[in-house]
Design a protein around this motif. Structure first.
Motif, PDB file in Angstrom:
ATOM      1  N   ASP A 275      33.575 -16.128  83.874  1.00 42.16           N
ATOM      2  CA  ASP A 275      33.367 -15.963  82.435  1.00 42.16           C
ATOM      3  C   ASP A 275      31.854 -16.034  82.206  1.00 42.16           C
ATOM      4  O   ASP A 275      31.271 -17.117  82.190  1.00 42.16           O
ATOM      5  CB  ASP A 275      34.091 -17.063  81.661  1.00 42.16           C
ATOM      6  N   TYR A 276      31.234 -14.865  82.052  1.00 41.82           N
ATOM      7  CA  TYR A 276      29.780 -14.801  81.943  1.00 41.82           C
ATOM      8  C   TYR A 276      29.267 -15.364  80.627  1.00 41.82           C
ATOM      9  O   TYR A 276      28.206 -15.980  80.594  1.00 41.82           O
ATOM     10  CB  TYR A 276      29.294 -13.365  82.155  1.00 41.82           C
ATOM     11  N   GLU A 277      30.014 -15.184  79.549  1.00 39.75           N
ATOM     12  CA  GLU A 277      29.569 -15.705  78.246  1.00 39.75           C
ATOM     13  C   GLU A 277      29.557 -17.225  78.247  1.00 39.75           C
ATOM     14  O   GLU A 277      28.619 -17.838  77.749  1.00 39.75           O
ATOM     15  CB  GLU A 277      30.459 -15.171  77.128  1.00 39.75           C
ATOM     16  N   ALA A 278      30.590 -17.836  78.800  1.00 38.25           N
ATOM     17  CA  ALA A 278      30.673 -19.296  78.843  1.00 38.25           C
ATOM     18  C   ALA A 278      29.908 -19.880  80.027  1.00 38.25           C
ATOM     19  O   ALA A 278      29.783 -21.097  80.134  1.00 38.25           O
ATOM     20  CB  ALA A 278      32.134 -19.729  78.906  1.00 38.25           C
ATOM     21  N   ARG A 279      29.430 -19.012  80.920  1.00 41.36           N
ATOM     22  CA  ARG A 279      28.738 -19.455  82.136  1.00 41.36           C
ATOM     23  C   ARG A 279      29.615 -20.423  82.921  1.00 41.36           C
ATOM     24  O   ARG A 279      29.197 -21.516  83.301  1.00 41.36           O
ATOM     25  CB  ARG A 279      27.381 -20.056  81.816  1.00 41.36           C
ATOM     26  N   ASP A 280      30.860 -19.975  83.150  1.00 41.94           N
ATOM     27  CA  ASP A 280      31.863 -20.814  83.783  1.00 41.94           C
ATOM     28  C   ASP A 280      32.766 -19.940  84.653  1.00 41.94           C
ATOM     29  O   ASP A 280      32.667 -18.717  84.644  1.00 41.94           O
ATOM     30  CB  ASP A 280      32.697 -21.513  82.704  1.00 41.94           C
ATOM     31  N   TYR A 281      33.644 -20.569  85.407  1.00 42.55           N
ATOM     32  CA  TYR A 281      34.631 -19.843  86.200  1.00 42.55           C
ATOM     33  C   TYR A 281      35.942 -20.604  86.156  1.00 42.55           C
ATOM     34  O   TYR A 281      35.973 -21.802  85.868  1.00 42.55           O
ATOM     35  CB  TYR A 281      34.168 -19.643  87.646  1.00 42.55           C
ATOM     36  N   GLN A 282      37.010 -19.870  86.434  1.00 42.59           N
ATOM     37  CA  GLN A 282      38.335 -20.453  86.477  1.00 42.59           C
ATOM     38  C   GLN A 282      38.976 -20.085  87.810  1.00 42.59           C
ATOM     39  O   GLN A 282      39.094 -18.895  88.123  1.00 42.59           O
ATOM     40  CB  GLN A 282      39.169 -19.907  85.313  1.00 42.59           C
ATOM     41  N   LEU A 283      39.373 -21.065  88.607  1.00 45.44           N
ATOM     42  CA  LEU A 283      40.053 -20.779  89.868  1.00 45.44           C
ATOM     43  C   LEU A 283      41.414 -20.154  89.595  1.00 45.44           C
ATOM     44  O   LEU A 283      42.102 -20.533  88.646  1.00 45.44           O
ATOM     45  CB  LEU A 283      40.200 -22.046  90.707  1.00 45.44           C
ATOM     46  N   GLN A 284      41.765 -19.200  90.427  1.00 42.79           N
ATOM     47  CA  GLN A 284      43.006 -18.454  90.274  1.00 42.79           C
ATOM     48  C   GLN A 284      43.994 -18.865  91.363  1.00 42.79           C
ATOM     49  O   GLN A 284      43.600 -19.371  92.409  1.00 42.79           O
ATOM     50  CB  GLN A 284      42.727 -16.950  90.380  1.00 42.79           C
ATOM     51  N   LEU A 285      45.254 -18.565  91.133  1.00 44.61           N
ATOM     52  CA  LEU A 285      46.292 -18.911  92.099  1.00 44.61           C
ATOM     53  C   LEU A 285      46.632 -17.744  93.027  1.00 44.61           C
ATOM     54  O   LEU A 285      47.420 -17.906  93.954  1.00 44.61           O
ATOM     55  CB  LEU A 285      47.564 -19.373  91.374  1.00 44.61           C
TER      56      LEU A 285
ATOM     57  N   SER B 183      44.761 -28.296  98.089  1.00 42.38           N
ATOM     58  CA  SER B 183      44.480 -27.960  96.694  1.00 42.38           C
ATOM     59  C   SER B 183      45.450 -26.887  96.220  1.00 42.38           C
ATOM     60  O   SER B 183      45.791 -25.970  96.965  1.00 42.38           O
ATOM     61  CB  SER B 183      43.043 -27.440  96.568  1.00 42.38           C
ATOM     62  N   PRO B 184      45.894 -26.977  94.964  1.00 41.01           N
ATOM     63  CA  PRO B 184      46.786 -25.926  94.454  1.00 41.01           C
ATOM     64  C   PRO B 184      46.091 -24.564  94.371  1.00 41.01           C
ATOM     65  O   PRO B 184      46.762 -23.547  94.261  1.00 41.01           O
ATOM     66  CB  PRO B 184      47.185 -26.435  93.067  1.00 41.01           C
ATOM     67  N   TYR B 185      44.772 -24.556  94.453  1.00 42.02           N
ATOM     68  CA  TYR B 185      44.027 -23.297  94.368  1.00 42.02           C
ATOM     69  C   TYR B 185      43.681 -22.704  95.730  1.00 42.02           C
ATOM     70  O   TYR B 185      43.145 -21.615  95.806  1.00 42.02           O
ATOM     71  CB  TYR B 185      42.752 -23.483  93.538  1.00 42.02           C
TER      72      TYR B 185
END
Length: 157
Positions: A142-152, A7-9
């Protein structure tokens, strides 16, 4: 989150390069490693090995302040006592990065990420990380969006 070394992450921190910097001794029939954060000798289990290598990486390469790092800190999650593997605080002493460590042979699955997210409930860190020493994943929350973004990469302190 599906983890896959291709995976790129999936981040390879090359932690093995810090192995020679660990203080290790034999006591009885067990090997022990010195934790510079907790300032004590611990039985060298596979998960502890990963934890100590990560601490060396964070302090020596990422230049994280050792005074802002706690190891196996107790916290209450839904009334149950739990321990964080590594918790790092920012300059204002707010929880910044929560790291869940696993032994090298333990695959980093969605369940491991959920465990870290569960421990994060009362902390609300901006970054979560899981690592088995061979591969690591970092997520910006991201607590407001109830989401997360994988980082590199691991976030700068």
């Amino acid at each position: 989150m599906v983890t896959d070394p291709s995976s790129p992450y999936a981040i390879d921190l090359r932690l093995e390069r810090f192995s020679s910097q660990l203080s290790v001794k034999l006591g009885g029939n067990q090997r022990h490693v010195r934790c510079e954060i907790r300032r004590k000798w611990l039985v060298l289990q596979p998960e502890e090995f990963v934890r100590q290598l990560l601490l060396h990486f964070l302090i020596k390469e990422m230049r994280y302040n050792r005074n802002r790092i706690t190891v196996e800190r107790g916290l209450a999650v839904n009334g149950a006592a739990r321990r964080t593997d590594i918790l790092i605080f920012d300059q204002q002493m707010r929880p910044f990065l929560l790291i869940e460590c696993k032994a090298p042979k333990i695959p980093l699955t969605t369940e491991v990420f959920r465990q870290a997210a569960h421990y994060n409930g009362p902390l609300r860190v901006p970054y979560l990380m899981i690592s088995n020493g061979r591969e690591s994943y970092v997520a910006a929350i991201d607590y407001e969006a109830r989401d997360y973004q994988l980082q590199l990469q691991v976030p700068e302190w």
